[in-house]
Design a protein around this motif. Structure first.
Motif, PDB file in Angstrom:
ATOM      1  N   TRP A 117       0.844  -1.196   0.000  1.00  0.00           N
ATOM      2  CA  TRP A 117       0.000   0.000   0.000  1.00  0.00           C
ATOM      3  C   TRP A 117       0.879   1.245   0.000  1.00  0.00           C
ATOM      4  O   TRP A 117       1.867   1.334   0.710  1.00  0.00           O
ATOM      5  CB  TRP A 117      -0.915   0.029   1.219  1.00  0.00           C
ATOM      6  CG  TRP A 117      -1.809   1.242   1.205  1.00  0.00           C
ATOM      7  CD1 TRP A 117      -1.557   2.455   1.760  1.00  0.00           C
ATOM      8  CD2 TRP A 117      -3.069   1.334   0.548  1.00  0.00           C
ATOM      9  NE1 TRP A 117      -2.581   3.318   1.499  1.00  0.00           N
ATOM     10  CE2 TRP A 117      -3.538   2.661   0.753  1.00  0.00           C
ATOM     11  CE3 TRP A 117      -3.851   0.451  -0.187  1.00  0.00           C
ATOM     12  CZ2 TRP A 117      -4.750   3.112   0.248  1.00  0.00           C
ATOM     13  CZ3 TRP A 117      -5.068   0.905  -0.688  1.00  0.00           C
ATOM     14  CH2 TRP A 117      -5.501   2.215  -0.471  1.00  0.00           C
ATOM     15  N   VAL A 139      -1.055  -4.646   3.176  1.00  0.00           N
ATOM     16  CA  VAL A 139      -1.368  -3.521   4.059  1.00  0.00           C
ATOM     17  C   VAL A 139      -0.809  -3.779   5.452  1.00  0.00           C
ATOM     18  O   VAL A 139      -0.329  -4.863   5.761  1.00  0.00           O
ATOM     19  CB  VAL A 139      -2.892  -3.271   4.134  1.00  0.00           C
ATOM     20  CG1 VAL A 139      -3.472  -2.997   2.759  1.00  0.00           C
ATOM     21  CG2 VAL A 139      -3.619  -4.448   4.790  1.00  0.00           C
ATOM     22  N   GLN A 168      -8.264   0.125   3.369  1.00  0.00           N
ATOM     23  CA  GLN A 168      -7.232  -0.181   2.381  1.00  0.00           C
ATOM     24  C   GLN A 168      -7.385  -1.605   1.862  1.00  0.00           C
ATOM     25  O   GLN A 168      -7.308  -1.857   0.643  1.00  0.00           O
ATOM     26  CB  GLN A 168      -5.845   0.014   2.997  1.00  0.00           C
ATOM     27  CG  GLN A 168      -5.498   1.459   3.295  1.00  0.00           C
ATOM     28  CD  GLN A 168      -4.243   1.593   4.152  1.00  0.00           C
ATOM     29  OE1 GLN A 168      -3.607   0.592   4.506  1.00  0.00           O
ATOM     30  NE2 GLN A 168      -3.888   2.816   4.505  1.00  0.00           N
ATOM     31  N   ASP A 171     -10.358  -1.800  -0.357  1.00  0.00           N
ATOM     32  CA  ASP A 171     -10.091  -1.159  -1.648  1.00  0.00           C
ATOM     33  C   ASP A 171      -9.256  -2.064  -2.547  1.00  0.00           C
ATOM     34  O   ASP A 171      -9.487  -2.125  -3.766  1.00  0.00           O
ATOM     35  CB  ASP A 171      -9.384   0.176  -1.431  1.00  0.00           C
ATOM     36  CG  ASP A 171     -10.325   1.261  -0.921  1.00  0.00           C
ATOM     37  OD1 ASP A 171     -11.550   1.087  -1.053  1.00  0.00           O
ATOM     38  OD2 ASP A 171      -9.834   2.284  -0.387  1.00  0.00           O
TER      39      ASP A 171
END
Length: 284
Positions: A117, A139, A168, A171
């Motif tokens: 990320w 992440v 995150q 996503d």
């Protein structure tokens, strides 16, 4: 192993059985991991630390990662192999992500790539996935940008940070990542992520609730002892075993015990006499 796993196989393990993954950077390690039946191999940029002695994974280049990935594929032809995209491959310019990911697939034979990320992570991941290459998101503690996270520390320890981490991960799933790696995350936060996502989570320092687990092989074998993260379990002490072997070798050489007769190649006596005759005649 009867056949290489597919993305669909790996996703199908979620809720059914735990997934296993280890790192490898060379032929013999990859061959041993495949022989043990581990599900996936990550050609990690952790090679920077545990093999090359570098301080930061950011120092790895694409050419170096491809070199190691090629060796791993030769050692593990039947295992699902993931190439770890180095910092320069996508974080300097997200537009280069798909092209660099393609090198892992076409030059090294990897089955997927992993992206950490960062600010443009979704743009990079989406670009690679659109090109037809599977992506594992990453992440939590992201070593390539650890300096922005306050160092190598547990992430998601307060409610705000945990919510951001969950977003995150979601996503990454929404743009099409087939799995998400969670590094250095509190166990209950990791469980929330795992329960929220429909794709598998692979944990490293993220507790037992993840769909799978990964460790750096040099850590779990006790080959790398410069530092040891809390989440590592050492299943062997190979560095100590190597030192002992090196010491025995040193002593045997100095004492004239090695090489012994069984380690020596012989020449027939008559042939050796012919050599000596030639020397005596000055025509060797």
């Amino acid at each position: 192993m009867s056949g290489k796993l597919t993305v669909q196989d790996i996703q199908g393990f979620k809720g059914r059985r735990k997934i296993t993954m280890l790192t490898a950077y060379d032929y013999p390690m990859a061959h041993a991991i495949e022989s043990a039946g581990i599900d996936m191999i990550l050609v990690g940029d952790s090679v920077a630390n545990v093999v090359l002695g570098l301080e930061s994974t950011k120092d790895m280049t694409m050419d170096q990662m491809i070199y190691h990935a090629c060796a791993v594929r030769r050692g593990a032809p039947h295992t699902f192999v993931i190439g770890d995209m180095p910092f320069e491959a996508y974080q300097k310019d997200a537009a280069r992500s798909a092209g660099n990911a393609a090198r892992f697939v076409h030059e090294a034979g990897c089955d997927a790539v992993k992206l950490e990320w960062f600010d443009c992570a979704l743009e990079a991941a989406e670009s690679v996935i659109r090109s037809g290459i599977p992506v594992m998101g990453h992440v939590g503690l992201t070593p390539q940008t650890a300096d922005k996270l306050g160092g190598f520390k547990v992430q998601g320890k307060d409610a705000s940070a945990a919510r951001a981490l969950i977003r995150q991960a979601l996503d990454f799933e929404k743009v099409g990542c087939f799995a998400v790696l969670l590094e250095c995350v509190p166990d209950r936060v990791a469980r929330l992520v795992t329960e929220t996502l429909s794709v598998p989570t692979i944990g490293i320092g993220a507790g037992p609730s993840c769909d799978g687990q990964v460790l750096v092989t040099h850590d779990m074998l006790g080959l790398f002892e410069r530092y040891k993260p809390r989440f590592v379990k050492a299943y062997a002490r190979m560095n100590q075993d190597m030192i002992k072997a090196f010491e025995v070798f040193k002593d045997e050489v100095r004492d004239g015990k090695f090489p012994a007769d069984e380690h020596i190649f012989k020449i027939k006596e008559e042939e050796f006499k012919n050599i000596r005759r030639a020397e005596d005649d000055g025509g060797a």
